[in-house]
Design an enzyme around this catalytic site. Structure first.
Site, short mmCIF file in Angstrom:
data_model
loop_
_atom_site.label_atom_id
_atom_site.label_comp_id
_atom_site.label_asym_id
_atom_site.label_seq_id
_atom_site.Cartn_x
_atom_site.Cartn_y
_atom_site.Cartn_z
N LYS A 116 0.82 -1.21 0.00
CA LYS A 116 0.00 0.00 0.00
C LYS A 116 0.86 1.26 0.00
O LYS A 116 0.49 2.27 -0.61
CB LYS A 116 -0.91 0.03 1.24
CG LYS A 116 -2.07 -0.96 1.18
CD LYS A 116 -2.96 -0.80 2.42
CE LYS A 116 -3.79 -2.03 2.70
NZ LYS A 116 -4.94 -2.19 1.83
N GLU A 200 -2.78 7.46 7.86
CA GLU A 200 -3.49 8.46 7.06
C GLU A 200 -4.63 9.05 7.85
O GLU A 200 -5.07 8.52 8.87
CB GLU A 200 -3.96 7.88 5.71
CG GLU A 200 -4.82 6.66 5.80
CD GLU A 200 -5.07 6.00 4.44
OE1 GLU A 200 -4.18 5.96 3.59
OE2 GLU A 200 -6.19 5.53 4.25
N HIS A 235 -15.39 -3.58 7.01
CA HIS A 235 -14.63 -3.27 5.81
C HIS A 235 -14.82 -4.30 4.69
O HIS A 235 -14.02 -4.37 3.76
CB HIS A 235 -13.14 -3.09 6.13
CG HIS A 235 -12.91 -2.06 7.18
ND1 HIS A 235 -13.36 -0.76 7.06
CD2 HIS A 235 -12.29 -2.13 8.38
CE1 HIS A 235 -13.03 -0.09 8.16
NE2 HIS A 235 -12.40 -0.90 8.97
N ARG A 292 -7.43 -7.31 -10.61
CA ARG A 292 -8.18 -8.50 -11.03
C ARG A 292 -9.62 -8.08 -11.34
O ARG A 292 -9.99 -6.93 -11.13
CB ARG A 292 -8.20 -9.51 -9.88
CG ARG A 292 -8.74 -8.86 -8.62
CD ARG A 292 -9.02 -9.81 -7.52
NE ARG A 292 -8.94 -9.18 -6.21
CZ ARG A 292 -9.92 -8.48 -5.64
NH1 ARG A 292 -11.06 -8.33 -6.26
NH2 ARG A 292 -9.75 -7.93 -4.46
#
Ligand code: ADP
Length: 595
Positions: A116, A200, A235, A292
Site C-alpha cells: 500500500k 493516514e 470493511h 483483477r
C-alpha cells in the site's frame, strides 16, 4: 482469440467465466479439489482435472500442478477469477515461463500495487489524489506519532501489506496512539509477516467509490464508470451499486481519469479496479488498486451492457478494447448483494451444510443470479461461504431497489442460515432508499437491521406453519387411505381428531428454544386457529412447495420447505423456521421412559 482456457478457480466466478467462454466458442478446463468433485463448475466445464485435497493450499493454490494441467490439456491461457492466485505475481511469472497467457495484468503491475505504501508513492507521482498521511520507509514510532499529531485525530494506521481489513486501527486521540500501533503491528505480523505501517487521515463519513478500468496491450485505456460499495461490514462489501447515487458527470470524469492515470502509471493490462474514498465535500482519495476482476463487476456490466469477461479474454489475447472512452454509455441502475451462508443474528458466524432446498428468482433482463451451487450441494468449511450474487437492473435506483427487495423474497434457501433476510431489511431501509450512504451505514442503522426474528414474525408465519402441517397431514392421510386401510398409521390420529366435534387439537412447534402451540378446530371448510391468543379462520391448498393460504378471507401465497418436520416458511417478511413436534413423538418418549 483462445481456443481453450483453464479456469484456476471454483464456485460462482468459475461458472461465470465458463459461461462467457462458451458463448465465444472457447473450451474450458476446470480444476477442482477432492471436495469439489461434484461441483457446478466441474459439471459446466468441457474437461476437469482434480488438483488435490480440499484445503486450498493443497489444490487451488498449487501453482505447479495447475500449470502442469494447463500444459497437459492444451489450454492456452489461465483465467484466475478473484481470490486464490489472481493477484499472485510469482504465479504470473510462472505462466509466462511456461508460455501460457495469464488473463490479467503483468507481474510487475501486481507487484507495484502489492504494498500500500509503495503504491501510494507511485500514485503521488502520477498525480492521483491521496488521503493526507505518511507512507515513508522510516518506521520510528515517534515519527509516526508526530505525523499523526500534525494531521490531527482521528487517524488510521494501516499495514502496508494488509488486506481484507486486517492490520488496520483507528486512533481517536493522541494518548491511544502507542497501544493502537502495537496492536496493529502485532496483527500485521501475524497476518502478513510484515508489520510496516502507514498512517493516514481517518475520514469519518466517507463513501467507497471505485472505478472499473480496462487496458489493452496497445496502450488504450478506458474507465467504465463507478461502483458505490459503501455499505460494508467490517470493511467487507455487502451491497454494491452502479452508478454511485448522486454522482455528477464532472466527478465521474475526474475520478475516471485519475483511475486511468493510476493504471497507466503501472503499465496495466486487462481489468482492474481503482478504489477511492469519496469525502462528503466531493474530494476523492486513492485507496488501492485491485489487479483483477472484482466480485461486484456485474453491476458495471448491467449499466454498460458490456461483458467484462469477454473484454478480459479479448485484451489478454492481444485484441484492442471493444469500446473507446467516448463510446462507453451508462444506462439505468444496477445493484448487487452477496448471499452468504452465515447468521447475521449471531455476529455473521459462517454457516455450513447442505442446501436442502434452494429456489432462486427467475432470471430475465432485470434479474441475474451468479452462483456456483445447486440444490443439494454442500457449503463446506474449506471455502468462502458465498452462495450467490443476486444482481438486479432497472431504469432508476428506486425501481432497481424495489425489484431487488422482491427478488430477495424469491431467493429461498432452507438447510442453513443465510443473510437473505438481513439483506432485505437493508434494501428496504428508508435511509438506504434515500441513499444516505457512507461506510458506517450498517453500524449506524444496526437497530433497524438486526431486530432478530421476533417482531414482524410473531403470529403469521406460525399460523402458516400450522396450516401447512394440517394440509400436509391431510394429504398424506388421504394418500394412505387410498393405498391401505392400516389403522395403526401414525396419521390415523388425524382422522380421529377430525371426527371429534369438539376437537381442539394442539399442533405444537419448537421455535428457537421456545415451544409454541396452535389450537385447531375443524370447520366445515378450513380451520379455526388460535395463535398467540389471536383467532384466525384459515383455509388453503398445498401444491408442492406453494402454500395458498387464506386467513380471514385474505389470500396470500407462501412457500414451505420441509425436512423431517423441520419447516421453513418463506413469506415476504423472510424465512421463518420451526420444528413440528410430531404428536407420536411424545408417545415414543413415554414408552421409552416407561420401558
Ligand atoms: P483492505 O486492503 O484491508 O481492504 P483498504 O485500504 O482497501 O483495506 O480499506 C478498506 C476499507 O477501510 C475501505 O473500504 C474504507 O471503508 C475503510 N478505510 C480505508 N481507509 C480509510 C480512511 N483513510 N478513512 C476512513 N475509512 C477508511
Amino acid at each position: 482469440m483462445f481456443n481453450k482456457i483453464l479456469i484456476a478457480n471454483r464456485g460462482e466466478i468459475a461458472c461465470r467465466v465458463i459461461r462467457t467462454a462458451h458463448r465465444l466458442g472457447i473450451r474450458c478446463v476446470a480444476i477442482y479439489s477432492e471436495a469439489d468433485a461434484n461441483a457446478m463448475h466441474v459439471a459446466m466445464a468441457d474437461e476437469a482435472v482434480c488438483v488435490g485435497p480440499a484445503p486450498s493450499k493443497d489444490s487451488y493454490l498449487k501453482m505447479d500442478t495447475i500449470l502442469e494441467v494447463a500444459k497437459q490439456t492444451g489450454a492456452q491461457a489461465i483465467h484466475p477469477g478473484y481470490g486464490f492466485l489472481s493477484e499472485n505475481a510469482p504465479f504470473v511469472q510462472k505462466c509466462q515461463e511456461a508460455d501460457i497467457v495469464f488473463i490479467g495484468p503483468p507481474a510487475s503491475a501486481i507487484e507495484a500495487m502489492g504494498s500500500k505504501s509503495a503504491a501510494k508513492r507511485i500514485m503521488e507521482e502520477a498525480n492521483v489524489p491521496l488521503v493526507p498521511g505518511y507512507h515513508g520507509e522510516d518506521q520510528d514510532p515517534a515519527l509516526l506519532k508526530r505525523h499523526s499529531d500534525e494531521m490531527g485525530y482521528p487517524v488510521l494506521l494501516k499495514a502496508t501489506a494488509g488486506g481484507g481489513g486486517k492490520g488496520m486501527r483507528v486512533v481517536w486521540a493522541a494518548d491511544e496512539f502507542d497501544s493502537a500501533l502495537d496492536a496493529a503491528k502485532r496483527e500485521a505480523m501475524n497476518g502478513f509477516a510484515d508489520d510496516t505501517m502507514l498512517v493516514e487521515k481517518y475520514l469519518t463519513k466517507p463513501r467507497h467509490v471505485e472505478i472499473q478500468v480496462f487496458c489493452d496491450k496497445h496502450g488504450n485505456s478506458v474507465y467504465l464508470a463507478e461502483r458505490d460499495c459503501s455499505v460494508q461490514r467490517r470493511h467487507q462489501k455487502v451491497v454494491e451499486e452502479a452508478p454511485a447515487p448522486g454522482m455528477s458527470d464532472e466527478l465521474r470524469k475526474a475520478m475516471g481519469e485519475a483511475a486511468v492515470r493510476a493504471a497507466e502509471a503501472i503499465g496495466y493490462e486487462g481489468a482492474g479496479t481503482v478504489e477511492f474514498l469519496l469525502d462528503e465535500d466531493g474530494s476523492f482519495y486513492f485507496m488501492e488498486m485491485n489487479t483483477r476482476l472484482q466480485v461486484e463487476h456485474p453491476v458495471t456490466e448491467l449499466i454498460t451492457g458490456q461483458d467484462l469477461v469477454e473484454w478480459q479474454l479479448k485484451a489478454a489475447s492481444g485484441q484492442t478494447l471493444p469500446l473507446s472512452q467516448d463510446e462507453v454509455q451508462i444506462n439505468g441502475h444496477a445493484v448487487e448483494v452477496r448471499i452468504y451462508a452465515e447468521d447475521p443474528d449471531n455476529d455473521f458466524l459462517p454457516a455450513t451444510g447442505k442446501l436442502e432446498y434452494l429456489r432462486t428468482p427467475e432470471e430475465n433482463r432485470y434479474v441475474r443470479v451468479d452462483t456456483g451451487v445447486r440444490e443439494g450441494d454442500e457449503v463446506s468449511i474449506y471455502y468462502d461461504p458465498m452462495i450467490a450474487k443476486l444482481i438486479v437492473w432497472d431504469e432508476n435506483r428506486d425501481r432497481a431497489m424495489q425489484r431487488m427487495s422482491q427478488a430477495l423474497t424469491e431467493y429461498r434457501i432452507a438447510g442453513m442460515k443465510t443473510n437473505t433476510h438481513f439483506l432485505k431489511r437493508l434494501i428496504d431501509n428508508s435511509a438506504f432508499r434515500a441513499a444516505e450512504l457512507d461506510t458506517g451505514f450498517i453500524e449506524k442503522h444496526e437497530e433497524d437491521l438486526f431486530s432478530g426474528h421476533g417482531g414482524s414474525h410473531s403470529a403469521n408465519p406460525l399460523a402458516l406453519a400450522a396450516l401447512y402441517t394440517l394440509l400436509k397431514q391431510g394429504q398424506q392421510r388421504q394418500a394412505e387411505a387410498v393405498h391401505s386401510h392400516d389403522t395403526t398409521s401414525p396419521w390415523h390420529q388425524f382422522n380421529g381428531w377430525r371426527l371429534n366435534e369438539e376437537p381442539a387439537l394442539a399442533v405444537r412447534f419448537k421455535v428457537g428454544d421456545e415451544e409454541k402451540s396452535v389450537q385447531v378446530n375443524w370447520l366445515n371448510q378450513g380451520f379455526r386457529l388460535s395463535v398467540d391468543g389471536h383467532i384466525v379462520i384459515a383455509d388453503g391448498k398445498l401444491e408442492d412447495d406453494v402454500l395458498k393460504a387464506s386467513f380471514n378471507g385474505h389470500n396470500r401465497n407462501a412457500f414451505v420447505a420441509e425436512l423431517e418436520g423441520h419447516i421453513t416458511v418463506f413469506t415476504d417478511q423472510g424465512a421463518f423456521e420451526c420444528q413440528w413436534l410430531h404428536p407420536d413423538l411424545d408417545n415414543h418418549e413415554f414408552e421409552e421412559e416407561g420401558g
